[in-house]
Design an enzyme around this catalytic site. Structure first.
Site, mmCIF file in Angstrom:
data_model
loop_
_atom_site.group_PDB
_atom_site.id
_atom_site.type_symbol
_atom_site.label_atom_id
_atom_site.label_comp_id
_atom_site.label_asym_id
_atom_site.label_seq_id
_atom_site.Cartn_x
_atom_site.Cartn_y
_atom_site.Cartn_z
ATOM 1 N N HIS A 34 -32.208 52.962 18.644
ATOM 2 C CA HIS A 34 -32.828 54.243 18.999
ATOM 3 C C HIS A 34 -32.361 54.696 20.384
ATOM 4 C CE1 HIS A 34 -36.057 52.432 16.283
ATOM 5 N NE2 HIS A 34 -35.760 53.544 15.646
ATOM 6 N N ASP A 147 -28.431 54.119 8.447
ATOM 7 C CA ASP A 147 -29.030 54.831 7.311
ATOM 8 C C ASP A 147 -28.039 55.895 6.839
ATOM 9 O OD1 ASP A 147 -31.892 53.654 7.393
ATOM 10 O OD2 ASP A 147 -31.488 54.209 9.464
ATOM 11 N N ARG A 184 -37.826 46.856 11.310
ATOM 12 C CA ARG A 184 -38.315 45.885 10.319
ATOM 13 C C ARG A 184 -37.962 44.444 10.683
ATOM 14 N NH1 ARG A 184 -37.719 50.135 6.218
ATOM 15 N NH2 ARG A 184 -39.785 50.288 5.283
HETATM 16 P P1 AMP Z 1 -36.215 54.737 12.193
HETATM 17 O O1 AMP Z 1 -37.125 54.660 13.374
HETATM 18 O O2 AMP Z 1 -35.908 53.422 11.579
HETATM 19 O O3 AMP Z 1 -36.620 55.800 11.208
HETATM 20 O O4 AMP Z 1 -34.820 55.220 12.767
HETATM 21 C C1 AMP Z 1 -34.725 56.385 13.549
HETATM 22 C C2 AMP Z 1 -33.278 56.702 13.762
HETATM 23 O O5 AMP Z 1 -32.644 55.610 14.419
HETATM 24 C C3 AMP Z 1 -32.513 56.924 12.449
HETATM 25 O O6 AMP Z 1 -31.575 57.954 12.626
HETATM 26 C C4 AMP Z 1 -31.837 55.597 12.255
HETATM 27 O O7 AMP Z 1 -30.655 55.691 11.481
HETATM 28 C C5 AMP Z 1 -31.516 55.227 13.684
HETATM 29 N N1 AMP Z 1 -31.287 53.787 13.790
HETATM 30 C C6 AMP Z 1 -32.068 52.791 13.298
HETATM 31 N N2 AMP Z 1 -31.501 51.594 13.529
HETATM 32 C C7 AMP Z 1 -30.327 51.839 14.172
HETATM 33 C C8 AMP Z 1 -29.280 51.014 14.683
HETATM 34 N N3 AMP Z 1 -29.319 49.677 14.556
HETATM 35 N N4 AMP Z 1 -28.236 51.611 15.276
HETATM 36 C C9 AMP Z 1 -28.178 52.966 15.396
HETATM 37 N N5 AMP Z 1 -29.140 53.792 14.948
HETATM 38 C C10 AMP Z 1 -30.199 53.240 14.340
#
Ligand code: AMP
Length: 277
Positions: A34, A147, A184
Site C-alpha cells: 500500500h 490483483d 491476509r
Molecule cells: P487491499 O487493501 O488488499 O484491497 O489492496 C489495496 C490496493 O493495494 C490494491 O490496489 C492492491 O492491488 C494493492 N496491493 C495489495 N498488495 C500489494 C502488494 N503486495 N504490492 C503492491 N500493491 C498491493
C-alpha cells in the site's frame, strides 16, 4: 493529514484541493505494498487521497469479511508517514446509505479466475470503486498488480462509463522470500507464513519454463501445480496460464502470458501472479 468519514466532508475537503489528485483505494491493514502506491501517487499528485474501507460487498463469506484484519489507528499513522493528505474512512452506511440499489457489473473480463472462484466479488469491487471515483474525481488512481484482474476490471469499467480517472498499475511488493505482501498474510501462523512462499516459487517455476521456450499452456499449468504439490499445506483453488488482455486460458503460449494462482494456506486464501514476456 485530514481524516474524513462522510461523502459530504470528503467533497468539501477536496473542493479546493490542489490538483492533480491521486487516489489510493485500500481495505486497510496497510503494508509496504500500500505504501508503494501512496509513494507513487505522492510523486505524481499535488493531493493524495487514500480510502480505507473494508467493503462488505466484495466478500462472499461473512466470516471472511468479519475476520479481515483491521487497525485504524495504526493505518492512519502509516498513511500519514507515507505521504497521504486525506484519508477517507467511512462506515458501511455512509458508502451504502439506506435505499442504495445499484450494482456495477463488468462483463467478460470479470468472469474467469477470481470472478469464477468468488461469485459477486467483482460486482462489489466495481461498485465501490465507481463510488470512490465519483466522490474523489481524481486524475489518477493507483492499484497493485498483485490483483491483476481487478485492474483489468476497473479499467474496463472506467473506459465504458467514461469515468475520467486514469487507472495506474503498480508493481507487486514482495517479502524477501518472494511472498506477495497482503493484509491476509497476517492471518497465517509463523509456520503457514513460511509455507506460503510456495505460491511465488511455483509461479517462478512456471515462468522459467515459459522463458525457456515452453509452448504448451497445459504443460506450464502442470508444472506450477507440481511445484505447489511439494507443499502439503497448500490447497489449490486454481492455476492459470492466460492471455493478459482477455484472461482466456492459453493452449499455446505464443504471446505474453499471465501466470496466476489462488491457493489456501491454513484456510487463508492467497493470490499471486507473474507476467511473462
Ligand atoms: P487491499 O487493501 O488488499 O484491497 O489492496 C489495496 C490496493 O493495494 C490494491 O490496489 C492492491 O492491488 C494493492 N496491493 C495489495 N498488495 C500489494 C502488494 N503486495 N504490492 C503492491 N500493491 C498491493
Amino acid at each position: 493529514m485530514q481524516v474524513v468519514r462522510t461523502r459530504a466532508d470528503l467533497r468539501a475537503v477536496l473542493a479546493n484541493a490542489p490538483r492533480p489528485l491521486g487516489l489510493v483505494p485500500t481495505m486497510g491493514w496497510l503494508h509496504a505494498g500500500h505504501v508503494s502506491l501512496v509513494e507513487r501517487a505522492r510523486a505524481e499528485s499535488a493531493t493524495v487521497v487514500m480510502s480505507i474501507f473494508v467493503n462488505p460487498r466484495q466478500f462472499g463469506e461473512a466470516r471472511d469479511f468479519e475476520g479481515y484484519p483491521r487497525n485504524e489507528a495504526r493505518d492512519l499513522a502509516v498513511a500519514e508517514a507515507a505521504g497521504a493528505d486525506v484519508v477517507f474512512a467511512p462506515d458501511v452506511d455512509e458508502v451504502y446509505p439506506s435505499g442504495f440499489d445499484t450494482v456495477v457489473t463488468v462483463g467478460a473480463i470479470s468472469r474467469p479466475l477470481e470472478g469464477a472462484a468468488r461469485p459477486g466479488h467483482f460486482d462489489g469491487v466495481a461498485t465501490v470503486v465507481a463510488i470512490l471515483f465519483a466522490l474523489v474525481g481524481a486524475e489518477r488512481a493507483y492499484f497493485g498488480l498483485k490483483d491483476y484482474q481487478q485492474i483489468a476490471v476497473i479499467r474496463r469499467m472506467a473506459l465504458d462509463l467514461a469515468l475520467p480517472t486514469e487507472v495506474v498499475p503498480c508493481p507487486t511488493v514482495r517479502e524477501p522470500d518472494g511472498l506477495a505482501m497482503s493484509s491476509r498474510n497476517a492471518r497465517l501462523t509463523p509456520d503457514g507464513r513460511i509455507r506460503a512462499a510456495v505460491l511465488h516459487n511455483a509461479l517462478e517455476a512456471g515462468a522459467e519454463l515459459v522463458r525457456a521456450g515452453a509452448a504448451s499452456g497445459e504443460a506450464v499449468r502442470a508444472a506450477v501445480r507440481g511445484a505447489l504439490a511439494t507443499e502439503p499445506g497448500a490447497v489449490v483453488d486454481y492455476v492459470s496460464v492466460a492471455d493478459p488482455d482477455t484472461l482466456a486460458e492459453l493452449e499455446t503460449i505464443d504471446r505474453r502470458a499471465l501466470l496466476s494462482l489462488a491457493v489456501r494456506i491454513e484456510g487463508v486464501r492467497l493470490i499471486d501472479n507473474v507476467l511473462v514476456g
